[in-house]
Design a protein around this motif. Structure first.
Motif, PDB file in Angstrom:
ATOM      1  N   SER A   1      -3.774  50.917   5.430  1.00  0.00           N
ATOM      2  CA  SER A   1      -4.794  49.807   6.185  1.00  0.00           C
ATOM      3  C   SER A   1      -4.407  49.719   7.549  1.00  0.00           C
TER       4      SER A   1
ATOM      5  N   TYR B   1      -1.535  40.966   0.668  1.00  0.00           N
ATOM      6  CA  TYR B   1      -2.207  42.400   0.451  1.00  0.00           C
ATOM      7  C   TYR B   1      -1.835  43.371   1.535  1.00  0.00           C
TER       8      TYR B   1
ATOM      9  N   ASN C   1     -12.598  49.822   9.005  1.00  0.00           N
ATOM     10  CA  ASN C   1     -13.293  49.015   7.886  1.00  0.00           C
ATOM     11  C   ASN C   1     -14.236  49.771   7.280  1.00  0.00           C
TER      12      ASN C   1
ATOM     13  N   ASN D   1     -15.838  39.408   0.066  1.00  0.00           N
ATOM     14  CA  ASN D   1     -14.760  38.760   0.855  1.00  0.00           C
ATOM     15  C   ASN D   1     -15.091  39.341   2.312  1.00  0.00           C
ATOM     16  N   ASN D   2     -15.629  40.584   2.254  1.00  0.00           N
ATOM     17  CA  ASN D   2     -15.843  41.419   3.293  1.00  0.00           C
ATOM     18  C   ASN D   2     -17.215  41.317   3.878  1.00  0.00           C
ATOM     19  N   LEU D   3     -17.470  41.636   5.095  1.00  0.00           N
ATOM     20  CA  LEU D   3     -18.725  41.040   5.856  1.00  0.00           C
ATOM     21  C   LEU D   3     -19.979  42.021   5.284  1.00  0.00           C
TER      22      LEU D   3
ATOM     23  N   SER E   1     -21.850  33.102   6.821  1.00  0.00           N
ATOM     24  CA  SER E   1     -21.050  32.521   7.548  1.00  0.00           C
ATOM     25  C   SER E   1     -20.385  33.281   8.485  1.00  0.00           C
ATOM     26  N   VAL E   2     -20.709  33.250   9.811  1.00  0.00           N
ATOM     27  CA  VAL E   2     -19.935  33.920  10.784  1.00  0.00           C
ATOM     28  C   VAL E   2     -18.572  33.246  11.457  1.00  0.00           C
ATOM     29  N   TYR E   3     -17.480  34.086  11.010  1.00  0.00           N
ATOM     30  CA  TYR E   3     -16.060  33.124  11.268  1.00  0.00           C
ATOM     31  C   TYR E   3     -16.030  33.294  12.806  1.00  0.00           C
TER      32      TYR E   3
ATOM     33  N   ARG F   1     -14.677  44.906  14.932  1.00  0.00           N
ATOM     34  CA  ARG F   1     -14.015  45.794  14.209  1.00  0.00           C
ATOM     35  C   ARG F   1     -14.400  47.081  14.307  1.00  0.00           C
TER      36      ARG F   1
ATOM     37  N   TYR G   1     -16.133  49.992  12.329  1.00  0.00           N
ATOM     38  CA  TYR G   1     -16.487  50.030  10.807  1.00  0.00           C
ATOM     39  C   TYR G   1     -16.816  51.681  10.696  1.00  0.00           C
TER      40      TYR G   1
ATOM     41  N   VAL H   1     -19.365  41.017  14.982  1.00  0.00           N
ATOM     42  CA  VAL H   1     -20.121  40.720  13.709  1.00  0.00           C
ATOM     43  C   VAL H   1     -21.714  40.694  14.142  1.00  0.00           C
TER      44      VAL H   1
ATOM     45  N   ARG I   1     -11.902  32.371  10.500  1.00  0.00           N
ATOM     46  CA  ARG I   1     -10.998  32.387   9.452  1.00  0.00           C
ATOM     47  C   ARG I   1      -9.477  32.863   9.602  1.00  0.00           C
TER      48      ARG I   1
ATOM     49  N   ASP J   1      -7.487  36.228  10.780  1.00  0.00           N
ATOM     50  CA  ASP J   1      -8.240  37.122  11.693  1.00  0.00           C
ATOM     51  C   ASP J   1      -7.807  37.298  12.904  1.00  0.00           C
TER      52      ASP J   1
HETATM   53  C1  WQD Z   1     -14.784  41.834   9.440  1.00  0.00           C
HETATM   54  C2  WQD Z   1     -15.390  40.888  10.452  1.00  0.00           C
HETATM   55  C3  WQD Z   1     -14.514  38.748  10.032  1.00  0.00           C
HETATM   56  C4  WQD Z   1     -16.993  37.879   6.311  1.00  0.00           C
HETATM   57  C5  WQD Z   1     -10.018  43.184   5.710  1.00  0.00           C
HETATM   58  C6  WQD Z   1      -8.506  43.450   5.601  1.00  0.00           C
HETATM   59  C7  WQD Z   1      -8.239  44.921   5.731  1.00  0.00           C
HETATM   60  C8  WQD Z   1      -9.248  45.698   4.698  1.00  0.00           C
HETATM   61  C9  WQD Z   1     -10.512  45.318   4.879  1.00  0.00           C
HETATM   62  C10 WQD Z   1      -9.281  46.100   2.581  1.00  0.00           C
HETATM   63  C11 WQD Z   1     -14.259  39.687  10.928  1.00  0.00           C
HETATM   64  C12 WQD Z   1     -16.106  38.613  10.094  1.00  0.00           C
HETATM   65  C13 WQD Z   1     -16.483  38.629   7.470  1.00  0.00           C
HETATM   66  C14 WQD Z   1     -17.842  36.821   6.625  1.00  0.00           C
HETATM   67  C15 WQD Z   1     -17.566  37.003   8.822  1.00  0.00           C
HETATM   68  N1  WQD Z   1      -8.698  45.560   3.470  1.00  0.00           N
HETATM   69  N2  WQD Z   1     -16.542  37.994   8.847  1.00  0.00           N
HETATM   70  N3  WQD Z   1     -18.034  36.536   7.795  1.00  0.00           N
HETATM   71  O1  WQD Z   1     -10.772  41.178   8.037  1.00  0.00           O
HETATM   72  O2  WQD Z   1     -11.466  43.269   9.321  1.00  0.00           O
HETATM   73  O3  WQD Z   1     -10.142  43.326   7.054  1.00  0.00           O
HETATM   74  O4  WQD Z   1     -10.740  44.048   4.965  1.00  0.00           O
HETATM   75  O5  WQD Z   1      -9.303  46.292   1.336  1.00  0.00           O
HETATM   76  O6  WQD Z   1      -7.124  45.028   5.434  1.00  0.00           O
HETATM   77  O7  WQD Z   1      -7.757  42.698   6.464  1.00  0.00           O
HETATM   78  O8  WQD Z   1     -12.507  42.793   7.465  1.00  0.00           O
HETATM   79  O9  WQD Z   1     -15.019  42.702   6.473  1.00  0.00           O
HETATM   80  O10 WQD Z   1     -13.464  40.603   6.031  1.00  0.00           O
HETATM   81  O11 WQD Z   1     -14.304  41.100   8.284  1.00  0.00           O
HETATM   82  O12 WQD Z   1     -17.959  36.532   9.986  1.00  0.00           O
HETATM   83  O13 WQD Z   1     -18.405  36.188   5.497  1.00  0.00           O
HETATM   84  O14 WQD Z   1     -16.396  39.928   9.923  1.00  0.00           O
HETATM   85  O15 WQD Z   1     -14.162  37.445  10.739  1.00  0.00           O
HETATM   86  O16 WQD Z   1     -14.668  39.603  12.155  1.00  0.00           O
HETATM   87  P1  WQD Z   1     -11.172  42.572   8.042  1.00  0.00           P
HETATM   88  P2  WQD Z   1     -14.060  41.690   6.871  1.00  0.00           P
END
Ligand code: WQD
Length: 337
Positions: free
Chosen positions: A124, A149, A179, A198-200, A216-218, A231, A233, A268, A291, A294
């Motif tokens: 990762s 993790y 991502n 958990n993921n966006l 929720s935009v973090y 990120r 993607y 985001v 968050r 991050d």
């Molecule tokens: C992406 C962006 C958040 C959710 C994590 C792990 C990584 C990998 C993938 C997996 C960030 C923002 C997110 C939300 C938001 N692990 N966000 N509101 O954090 O880059 O990576 O997942 O198996 O190891 O660290 O991905 O999708 O969580 O976040 O604003 O509800 O979206 O702050 O900028 P991340 P993410």
């Protein structure tokens, strides 16, 4: 000769199996369905028109894993099987360290015993930590992750370096995913989070379908053009193709490390707005605090995979978000639908 895919019923695993079968590879899947669903196997057969061997097992069951190696002619292992929820890993570190590390150690022990020395490992971008400048290149120092993790990915990379140092006939490929989003264009397989995502992108699709109220935009006070996190993607089908390219080199001894990303970062709000435009559906959101853990921005330098493997991502952000929505719309309750 077969390829053993651990976690082959999972999100990235299932998409990789589809691409392998499309290339007429012999596939053996081992999965315990801890974060997936048996129906995935039917969907893979439906998409590809091909079959594969399947073993329902947890890699911690060493004898069951040995049985797979006794029964099948395994040449290479692609190791996806792991727990992956960052937040849960902070609440249950022992569960994460035990599962992700021990299952890999057992796999390595069994591979050694059966003289199978080709391994592709799901790593990762989290291993780049908080201090490296973007874009991330494979030769940058890796650093301690902010959650268990991510730490398991880092520790396993180090274990694999030691395995190679002890026996240079191994071929080990570390694929550092950025991502992964999107879904198979058929809409038949995709990401199916157990709980609240958990993921966006899974969060966005569940807001769009009305399952969750708003995103929720973090944080919008990062040092980025619109203040929200950036990120890299990548479409899960592109990611799957990266494994096939890595496989074609997997007989070369060494530890080979590749970023699998597009090399382009999006914020985001870019995701929210592109999703709304491409799919013509609103995504209500509110900005909340950052968050913890991050980083402001993370994206790949994707040149090494291009030069060595001839792999580059093909799908655009709009394709990724169209396919994520197509999957969610067709399967409003995921695989339970
Ligand atoms: C992406 C962006 C958040 C959710 C994590 C792990 C990584 C990998 C993938 C997996 C960030 C923002 C997110 C939300 C938001 N692990 N966000 N509101 O954090 O880059 O990576 O997942 O198996 O190891 O660290 O991905 O999708 O969580 O976040 O604003 O509800 O979206 O702050 O900028 P991340 P993410």
């Amino acid at each position: 000769m077969s390829i053993l895919v651990t976690g082959g019923a999972g999100f990235i695993g299932s998409h990789t199996v589809v691409e392998l079968l499309n290339k007429n590879e012999d596939v053996v899947i081992a999965d315990d369905f801890s974060n997936s669903h048996p129906v995935v196997l039917d969907r893979i057969r439906e998409i590809t028109g091909q079959d594969f061997a399947f073993y329902e097992l947890n890699l911690l069951e060493e004898d069951a894993l040995r049985h797979v190696f006794e029964n099948e002619d395994i040449e290479t292992v692609i190791h996806f099987a792991a727990f992956k929820a960052v937040g849960e890993s902070m609440e249950k570190p022992v569960k994460y360290y035990h599962n992700n590390l021990t299952n890999t150690l057992i796999l390595l022990k069994v591979m050694q015993d059966f003289d199978v020395k080709n391994l592709i490992f799901s790593s990762s971008a989290t291993v780049y930590g908080e201090d490296n400048p973007v874009p991330f290149t494979e030769d940058m120092p890796v650093s301690s992750a902010t959650n268990p993790y991510g730490e398991t990915k880092l520790i396993i990379e180090r274990i694999l370096q030691d395995v190679y140092a002890s026996d240079p006939s191994w071929s080990i490929t570390l694929l550092r995913y950025f991502n992964p989003i999107g879904a198979h264009p058929s809409g038949r397989i995709g990401e199916d989070p157990n709980d609240i995502p958990n993921n966006l992108v899974p969060y966005i699709t569940q807001v769009a379908i009305g399952k969750l109220d708003q995103l929720s935009v973090y944080g919008d006070d990062y040092d980025t053009p619109d203040g929200t996190g950036i990120r890299d993607y990548i479409h899960v089908v592109d990611l799957a193709q990266g494994h096939l390219k890595a496989l074609s080199k997997s007989d070369l001894p060494g530890v080979h490390t590749y970023n699998l990303g597009t090399g382009v970062g999006y914020s985001v709000l870019d995701l929210v707005h592109t999703f709304e435009e491409v799919n013509n559906v609103p995504v209500p959101y509110q900005v909340v605090d950052r968050r913890p853990g991050d980083i402001a921005e993370g994206y790949a330098d994707a040149d090494k995979a291009k030069e060595d493997l001839g792999w580059a991502a093909q799908y655009q952000l709009s394709d990724m978000l169209r396919d994520s929505w197509n999957w969610q719309k067709n399967n409003p309750k995921g695989y339970q639908s």
